[in-house]
Design a protein around this motif. Structure first.
Motif, short mmCIF file in Angstrom:
data_model
loop_
_atom_site.label_atom_id
_atom_site.label_comp_id
_atom_site.label_asym_id
_atom_site.label_seq_id
_atom_site.Cartn_x
_atom_site.Cartn_y
_atom_site.Cartn_z
N LEU A 1 0.82 -1.21 0.00
CA LEU A 1 0.00 0.00 0.00
C LEU A 1 0.86 1.26 0.00
O LEU A 1 0.54 2.25 -0.66
N ILE A 2 1.96 1.23 0.75
CA ILE A 2 2.86 2.38 0.80
C ILE A 2 3.43 2.69 -0.59
O ILE A 2 3.60 3.86 -0.96
N LYS A 3 3.71 1.65 -1.35
CA LYS A 3 4.35 1.85 -2.66
C LYS A 3 3.48 2.66 -3.62
O LYS A 3 3.99 3.24 -4.58
N ARG A 4 2.19 2.71 -3.38
CA ARG A 4 1.25 3.42 -4.28
C ARG A 4 0.79 4.69 -3.59
O ARG A 4 0.09 4.63 -2.58
N ASP A 5 1.14 5.83 -4.15
CA ASP A 5 0.78 7.09 -3.50
C ASP A 5 -0.72 7.34 -3.61
O ASP A 5 -1.38 6.95 -4.58
N SER A 6 -1.26 8.01 -2.60
CA SER A 6 -2.68 8.38 -2.59
C SER A 6 -2.84 9.70 -1.82
O SER A 6 -3.56 9.77 -0.83
N TYR A 7 -2.13 10.72 -2.29
CA TYR A 7 -2.19 12.02 -1.64
C TYR A 7 -3.60 12.59 -1.74
O TYR A 7 -4.29 12.41 -2.76
N THR A 8 -4.01 13.28 -0.70
CA THR A 8 -5.34 13.88 -0.68
C THR A 8 -5.53 14.82 -1.88
O THR A 8 -4.64 15.59 -2.24
N ASN A 9 -6.71 14.72 -2.48
CA ASN A 9 -7.08 15.56 -3.63
C ASN A 9 -6.21 15.29 -4.86
O ASN A 9 -5.85 16.22 -5.59
N THR A 10 -5.88 14.03 -5.07
CA THR A 10 -5.18 13.64 -6.29
C THR A 10 -5.83 12.37 -6.84
O THR A 10 -6.60 11.68 -6.15
N ASP A 11 -5.47 12.04 -8.06
CA ASP A 11 -6.00 10.83 -8.69
C ASP A 11 -5.50 9.57 -7.98
O ASP A 11 -6.07 8.49 -8.15
N GLU B 1 -5.89 8.81 -5.00
CA GLU B 1 -6.95 8.29 -4.12
C GLU B 1 -7.85 7.31 -4.87
O GLU B 1 -8.21 6.25 -4.35
N ARG B 2 -8.23 7.68 -6.09
CA ARG B 2 -9.06 6.78 -6.89
C ARG B 2 -8.33 5.47 -7.16
O ARG B 2 -8.90 4.38 -7.02
N LYS B 3 -7.06 5.58 -7.53
CA LYS B 3 -6.29 4.39 -7.84
C LYS B 3 -6.09 3.50 -6.61
O LYS B 3 -6.09 2.27 -6.71
N LYS B 4 -5.91 4.14 -5.44
CA LYS B 4 -5.74 3.34 -4.22
C LYS B 4 -7.02 2.58 -3.90
O LYS B 4 -6.97 1.41 -3.48
N PHE C 1 -7.71 5.95 3.23
CA PHE C 1 -6.52 5.59 2.44
C PHE C 1 -5.77 6.78 1.86
O PHE C 1 -4.74 6.61 1.21
N ASP C 2 -6.25 8.01 2.06
CA ASP C 2 -5.48 9.16 1.57
C ASP C 2 -4.37 9.50 2.56
O ASP C 2 -4.43 9.17 3.74
N THR C 3 -3.33 10.15 2.06
CA THR C 3 -2.21 10.58 2.90
C THR C 3 -1.86 12.03 2.57
O THR C 3 -2.27 12.56 1.54
N ALA D 1 -12.01 7.64 1.20
CA ALA D 1 -11.13 8.71 0.72
C ALA D 1 -11.18 9.92 1.65
O ALA D 1 -12.04 10.05 2.51
N ASP D 2 -10.22 10.82 1.44
CA ASP D 2 -10.26 12.21 1.90
C ASP D 2 -10.56 12.39 3.39
O ASP D 2 -11.47 13.12 3.76
N GLU D 3 -9.75 11.78 4.23
CA GLU D 3 -9.84 12.09 5.66
C GLU D 3 -8.98 13.29 6.00
O GLU D 3 -9.30 14.07 6.89
N GLU D 4 -7.87 13.44 5.29
CA GLU D 4 -6.92 14.50 5.61
C GLU D 4 -7.41 15.89 5.20
O GLU D 4 -6.88 16.89 5.66
N GLY D 5 -8.42 15.95 4.34
CA GLY D 5 -8.91 17.24 3.87
C GLY D 5 -10.29 17.57 4.40
O GLY D 5 -10.46 18.00 5.53
#
Length: 547
Positions: free
Chosen positions: A21-31, A33-36, A90-92, A173-177
């Motif tokens: 899971l770490i290997k795949r980025d899922s930054y808040t407000n980016t695509d 998140e969808r991919k994760k 799952f967002d970071t 998604a989107d806990e950080e925002g």
């Protein structure tokens, strides 16, 4: 993925899943998140239980989301209607803090090798050399939490007979925002409740916990979560040339007085026994000037991060209005004294200056403008639509609405206008009852078995999606909040009615580590992968048996 997990211990499964899971980025407000979300669903889809029951794992698209994000649900049907909800986001946050290490921010092995040689921080270096810590963006917040829930989902999918009820797992998604994912999930939780007659026994989040001080080895378990409000002030002064600045009313002076009274003032924090309580802090303070000139500022904006526990929005608004009135009185006194010194020094006659500033809430401002026969509702709606063409920050859109009201006023008198802006997270906690009894029993057993020391508290001290799973506020509180929250239904729709209907008791039994939201972020493997999964499973079984 199941083929790679099959035959591994749960410790090994959780560790492997975390690394993947770490290997795949899922930054808040980016695509990402969808991919994760798609990757998580793909993992679950390989589990034999879901291969034969594909409808038991599904995606929920978040309506009108600019990033096409989605939540992922998985359901294991046991006996009866009682249901435990697991949830994790799952967002970071991003990786700007990694600096030159950005290329390996998602490489746990590369980071461990780097930190093992990083003697500028010997605690960090020692952790890396021990081999007991897993590094990387999201390792702690909270890809390891997702991994633990996935490992337990796999376990119960292979042993559904152990469930005296059902298990529902939500990855959002989107806990950080803006907490978009969990807010969207409420409708789905209500749909499942209605269609399948589910009775939500409790929810278990596993957002991260950390030592609270040097040498602290306790593991903190929370039966609830702190809330948050974002009180804002739009301060409209009276501009003047710098050559005669005392003839004006500088809003930055009032803003400074407010900031000194509120930010990091622990006297304003609620006193709740044996809880980690945080004071308010200023997150934004800026005047309206776009470029240099010698005119004083016309207005100033500031807002505060304000944790709430037992306090209601009504109480907080009254308290902050009083503080603002005191700040304006002191600013007026300060300016009056400065003017008197200025006048005497320059042998000038007395002048008729006024440095008074009115303090008013958003709802009071709307009422005042209504009384003048104006249309403040239209002004708010039009201002947000206009500002939305170039501004996507919901807080700035709220400020645009308040500024529009001030412009609508024919008097244009100096004012400090108090209101709320996104986000709003209610506080909740479990008070006594069978759920806490079950939790206390399981914790005592785990202490005897593992030697860990657990500390049970009411409020998870940071922001949590669990805030949206219940709401106990009165209709009066809801009304006051909405009246003083510009365009709340548009900028930050919170389905308070749905939250009251769901009323799911919330527990946080978190993964353990250090450096959350820092480039040193790391999760402690022996506890997180070795003890936590079993602890959550035991509690799940116990809660369902007690239902």
């Amino acid at each position: 993925m199941y083929a790679e997990l099959q035959g591994l211990t749960i410790f090994e499964q959780a560790e492997k899943l975390t690394a993947e899971l770490i290997k795949r980025d899922s930054y808040t407000n980016t695509d990402g998140e969808r991919k994760k979300a798609e990757f998580i669903k793909e993992i679950i889809g390989t589990f034999p239980y879901f291969k034969t029951r594909p409808s038991f794992c599904w995606e929920q698209k978040i309506e009108a989301d600019p990033f096409s994000r989605k939540n992922v649900f998985a359901f294991i049907k046991g006996k009866g209607k009682q249901t435990i909800l697991y949830h994790a986001h799952f967002d970071t946050v991003g990786i700007e803090d990694y600096g030159t290490l950005k290329p390996i921010a998602h490489d746990p092995d590369g980071l461990q090798a780097f930190f093992a040689q990083y003697e500028a921080d010997m605690e960090l270096c020692s952790d890396a050399r021990s081999g007991e810590w897993l590094f990387g963006r999201g390792a702690l917040d909270m890809q390891s939490g997702i991994a633990v829930h996935l490992a337990n989902l796999l376990y119960f999918s292979e042993h559904p007979e152990e469930l005296d009820g059902n298990l529902l797992v939500l990855f959002n998604a989107d806990e950080e925002g803006q907490h978009t994912g969990i807010r969207a999930a409420l409708g789905e939780l209500l749909r499942l409740k209605a269609e399948h007659g589910l009775q939500y026994r409790a929810s278990i989040n596993n957002d991260f916990i950390s030592p609270l001080f040097d040498g602290d080895s306790r593991k903190y378990i929370y039966a609830g979560t702190a809330g948050k409000l974002l009180p804002c002030f739009y301060i409209a002064g009276r501009e003047a040339h710098a050559g005669e600045s005392l003839a004006g009313l500088d809003p930055t002076i009032v803003a400074s007085e407010l900031n000194l009274r509120i930010s990091q003032n622990f006297n304003l924090a609620e006193k709740v026994e044996d809880e980690l309580i945080l004071p308010p802090s200023c997150l934004y303070m800026k005047d309206d000037k776009k470029s240099y000139d010698v005119q004083t500022a016309v207005s100033c904006k500031l807002y505060f991060n304000y944790f709430i526990y037992n306090k209601s929005p009504v109480e907080l608004m009254k308290e902050l209005k009083m503080i603002a009135m005191e700040a304006c009185t002191d600013a007026e006194r300060r300016l009056s004294e400065s003017y008197e010194l200025y006048r005497r020094t320059n042998s000038l006659p007395r002048g008729g200056h006024d440095w008074g500033m009115e303090v008013i809430t958003f709802s009071e401002m709307v009422h005042y403008l209504d009384g003048l026969g104006l249309d403040p509702v239209k002004a708010v709606r039009d201002s947000i639509k206009e500002a939305g063409e170039y501004e996507n920050d919901e807080r700035m859109l709220a400020f645009a609405a308040v500024e529009a009201l001030h412009r609508l006023d024919p008097e244009k008198k100096p004012r400090a206008i108090l209101f709320f802006a996104p986000p709003f997270l209610p506080a909740n906690h479990i008070e006594g009852g069978i759920i806490l009894s079950c939790l206390e029993e399981v914790l005592r057993e785990e202490e005897m078995l593992t030697g860990e020391e657990f500390k049970l508290r009411k409020y998870f001290p940071y922001l949590s999606d669990a805030s949206f799973l219940s709401y106990s506020g009165s209709d009066n509180e809801i009304g006051l909040l909405k009246q003083n929250f510009p365009a709340m239904d548009k900028l930050f729709p919170v389905p308070l009615g749905e939250m009251k209907t769901l009323n799911i008791p919330s527990l946080n039994i978190g993964v353990y580590g250090k450096g959350g939201h820092k480039w040193t972020e790391r999760v402690y493997k022996p506890y997180t992968f070795g003890i936590l999964p079993d602890l959550i499973r035991k509690l799940t079984v116990r809660l369902l048996q007690s239902g």
